[in-house]
Design a protein around this motif. Sequence first.
Motif, PDB file in Angstrom:
ATOM      1  N   ALA A 144     -13.974  -3.795 -15.241  1.00  0.00           N
ATOM      2  CA  ALA A 144     -13.569  -4.145 -13.528  1.00  0.00           C
ATOM      3  C   ALA A 144     -14.649  -3.095 -12.922  1.00  0.00           C
ATOM      4  O   ALA A 144     -14.525  -2.183 -12.459  1.00  0.00           O
ATOM      5  CB  ALA A 144     -12.047  -3.328 -13.417  1.00  0.00           C
ATOM      6  N   GLU A 189     -16.722  -3.060  -6.690  1.00  0.00           N
ATOM      7  CA  GLU A 189     -17.406  -4.101  -5.669  1.00  0.00           C
ATOM      8  C   GLU A 189     -18.029  -3.545  -4.684  1.00  0.00           C
ATOM      9  O   GLU A 189     -19.067  -3.978  -4.171  1.00  0.00           O
ATOM     10  CB  GLU A 189     -16.511  -5.028  -5.438  1.00  0.00           C
ATOM     11  N   LEU A 204      -4.930   6.456  -9.870  1.00  0.00           N
ATOM     12  CA  LEU A 204      -5.275   5.126 -10.097  1.00  0.00           C
ATOM     13  C   LEU A 204      -3.839   4.467 -10.723  1.00  0.00           C
ATOM     14  O   LEU A 204      -3.612   3.289 -10.470  1.00  0.00           O
ATOM     15  CB  LEU A 204      -6.293   5.117 -11.201  1.00  0.00           C
ATOM     16  N   ALA A 227      -1.408   3.860  -7.765  1.00  0.00           N
ATOM     17  CA  ALA A 227      -2.080   2.742  -6.775  1.00  0.00           C
ATOM     18  C   ALA A 227      -1.700   1.544  -7.189  1.00  0.00           C
ATOM     19  O   ALA A 227      -1.521   0.768  -6.558  1.00  0.00           O
ATOM     20  CB  ALA A 227      -3.523   2.966  -6.620  1.00  0.00           C
ATOM     21  N   GLY A 228      -1.695   1.071  -8.483  1.00  0.00           N
ATOM     22  CA  GLY A 228      -1.142  -0.190  -8.957  1.00  0.00           C
ATOM     23  C   GLY A 228      -2.331  -1.286  -9.275  1.00  0.00           C
ATOM     24  O   GLY A 228      -2.047  -1.782 -10.312  1.00  0.00           O
ATOM     25  N   GLU A 229      -3.241  -1.131  -8.734  1.00  0.00           N
ATOM     26  CA  GLU A 229      -4.496  -1.950  -9.166  1.00  0.00           C
ATOM     27  C   GLU A 229      -5.020  -1.981 -10.423  1.00  0.00           C
ATOM     28  O   GLU A 229      -5.254  -2.876 -11.056  1.00  0.00           O
ATOM     29  CB  GLU A 229      -5.519  -1.978  -7.929  1.00  0.00           C
ATOM     30  N   GLN A 230      -5.234  -0.902 -10.883  1.00  0.00           N
ATOM     31  CA  GLN A 230      -5.787  -0.412 -12.133  1.00  0.00           C
ATOM     32  C   GLN A 230      -4.903   0.424 -12.877  1.00  0.00           C
ATOM     33  O   GLN A 230      -5.251   1.541 -13.218  1.00  0.00           O
ATOM     34  CB  GLN A 230      -7.270   0.087 -11.888  1.00  0.00           C
ATOM     35  N   ARG A 231      -3.610   0.023 -12.970  1.00  0.00           N
ATOM     36  CA  ARG A 231      -2.417   0.875 -13.538  1.00  0.00           C
ATOM     37  C   ARG A 231      -2.975   1.229 -15.068  1.00  0.00           C
ATOM     38  O   ARG A 231      -3.046   2.294 -15.399  1.00  0.00           O
ATOM     39  CB  ARG A 231      -1.449   0.198 -13.631  1.00  0.00           C
ATOM     40  N   TYR A 243      -5.660   1.214 -16.724  1.00  0.00           N
ATOM     41  CA  TYR A 243      -6.845   2.205 -16.405  1.00  0.00           C
ATOM     42  C   TYR A 243      -6.484   3.545 -16.118  1.00  0.00           C
ATOM     43  O   TYR A 243      -6.925   4.503 -16.988  1.00  0.00           O
ATOM     44  CB  TYR A 243      -8.073   1.828 -15.440  1.00  0.00           C
TER      45      TYR A 243
END
Length: 113
Positions: free
Chosen positions: A29, A32, A79, A82-86, A88
Motif C-alpha cells: 500500500a 499516494e 494506524l 484509524a481503520g484504513e490500514q488496520r 498494517y
Amino acid sequence: MKRNGYHRLALAGHLGLFGLIFLWTLWIAPPEQFPRAILLVLLLGPLLLPLRGLLHARPQTHIWTSLLSLPYVLIGSALAAAGEQRLYGVLMVLLSLALFAGCVGFAQTMKKR
C-alpha cells in the motif's frame, strides 16, 4: 526463557518490523500523497541504527532498542485505530511488542549474570 531465546525474539521482532515497513510502503500500500523515500527514511532509519549491536548480542544495544520500539507501538496503534490500514497497524504493534519483550528479556538475563 533463556538468554538465547530472548535474543532470537528481539531479532525476529526487529527484522520482521523492518521487513513489514519496507514491503508495505513500497509494494502493498504505497502512500499516494507522501513521497515513499521520505517515509522509508523516517520509519526505517531509526531501525538501522541498532542492527549491528543486535546481531552481535550487545546488552546495551538491547536496552536502548527497547526504548526505540515504543514509538512503533504508538504508530501501529494509531494506524490500527484509524481503520484504513488496520492490518498494517496490528502487525506493526505485534512486531514492535515482540522486539520490546525480546530486548527487555535479554537485558534482564544479562543483568543476572
